[in-house]
Design an enzyme around this catalytic site. Structure first.
Site, PDB file in Angstrom:
ATOM      1  CE  LYS A  85      -0.663   0.474   4.817  1.00  0.00           C
ATOM      2  NZ  LYS A  85      -1.951   0.318   6.273  1.00  0.00           N
ATOM      3  CG  ASP A  86       3.977   2.055   2.784  1.00  0.00           C
ATOM      4  OD1 ASP A  86       2.413   3.136   3.024  1.00  0.00           O
ATOM      5  OD2 ASP A  86       4.500   1.354   3.405  1.00  0.00           O
TER       6      ASP A  86
END
Length: 309
Positions: A85-86
């Site tokens: 998700k980063d």
């Protein structure tokens, strides 16, 4: 047998180190290699150093990957382990996401200082989060809440909660599980009301393009189903030009030879919400994500993005 030490780049938080250690353990088991065959290299990122403001104000997703990717390009490390998700949708030239570990739970967890769930908080309670998505989803349910920026690693956020800085906060269940801290959660939030961040719960491995030795090494631990789901979710993100400035959520699920996707975009105050779904065969995963992103952008209209950007 490969004798060169494989250098694994990672951030230095307890969670990032746990993810790097899990990756190393899986590689050791897959290739029957000793721990000494791998070196975990800790790299400080801009995102780790900025603690006084929301990431949206500082530059977005790439803040957690830039320095690690520079080390990968320079050859100081052989592979990088990230929280999916980063990851920005566009990677630096010469790098690729070559493997995903099997996905953990995608749910968010609410942690109340005195117990209970999100809806149990008193009127105008203080909620701490650094995520615009979590802020928007929480305000959609509880518009009375007073939201403040809550930066730092998991342990730092839990300590701030104990110190009565806020009345509640939210974290990813996957991260808490990897840290053996899932017991601190007071409510697991249902994804129907609280859909996850795109990529949440999945660890990804980034390598240099055309590095055949490392690519072959990590393919042994690649989880194909997670890879397909993440391809769909990242295509949705790319179609929306997603960043930390855009509250959005989405989740792709593989069911046999079919994939089902649901996505959402919100205004930061949670007052305006647009949702989309799509499904098809696994080979259409990227197309499904792209089409969902395009359609939801058209549905929301330019005013939606201009009104708060």
């Amino acid at each position: 047998m490969q004798t060169d030490v494989v250098r694994i780049g990672t951030r230095g938080s307890a969670l990032a180190l746990a993810q790097a250690a899990e990756t190393r353990a899986r590689l050791m088991a897959a290739h029957d290699l000793p721990e000494e065959a791998f070196e975990i290299v800790v790299i400080s990122t801009t995102g780790d150093r900025i603690q006084d403001r929301a990431l949206a104000q500082a530059g977005g997703k790439g803040l957690f990957t830039k320095e690690i990717e520079e080390a990968l390009i320079d050859g100081r490390i052989d592979l990088a382990v990230h929280s999916s998700k980063d990851m920005p949708t566009v990677l630096p030239e010469g790098l690729e996401l070559s493997a995903f570990l099997e996905r953990e739970d995608v749910n968010d967890v609410f942690i109340g200082r005195t117990g209970g769930g999100l809806t149990d908080l008193p009127q105008e309670a203080r909620l701490g989060t650094s995520s615009l998505r979590r802020q928007a989803l929480a305000l959609r349910i509880r518009p009375d809440l007073k939201v403040s920026v809550f930066r730092g690693n998991v342990q730092t956020r839990l300590r701030k909660l104990e110190e009565n800085v806020v009345d509640g906060t939210m974290l990813a269940l996957a991260g808490l599980k990897r840290l053996k801290l899932e017991h601190v959660g007071t409510e697991v939030l249902d994804i129907s009301d609280f859909p996850p961040a795109l990529g949440q719960g999945a660890i990804c491995i980034e390598t240099r393009v055309n590095d055949k030795r490392i690519w072959e090494l990590v393919q042994a631990i690649h989880h194909a189903e997670t890879g397909v789901a993440l391809a769909c979710e990242r295509a949705f993100l790319a179609a929306l030009d997603g960043s930390c400035r855009t509250p959005m959520a989405g989740y792709a699920q593989v069911d046999g030879d079919r994939i089902h996707f649901s996505g959402m975009i919100l205004t930061p105050d949670g007052k305006e919400v647009h949702e989309i779904t799509g499904e098809g065969s696994l080979i259409e995963a990227c197309e499904i994500g792209t089409q969902a992103g395009t359609r939801i952008r058209e549905r929301a209209g330019s005013r939606f993005f201009e009104s708060w950007s």
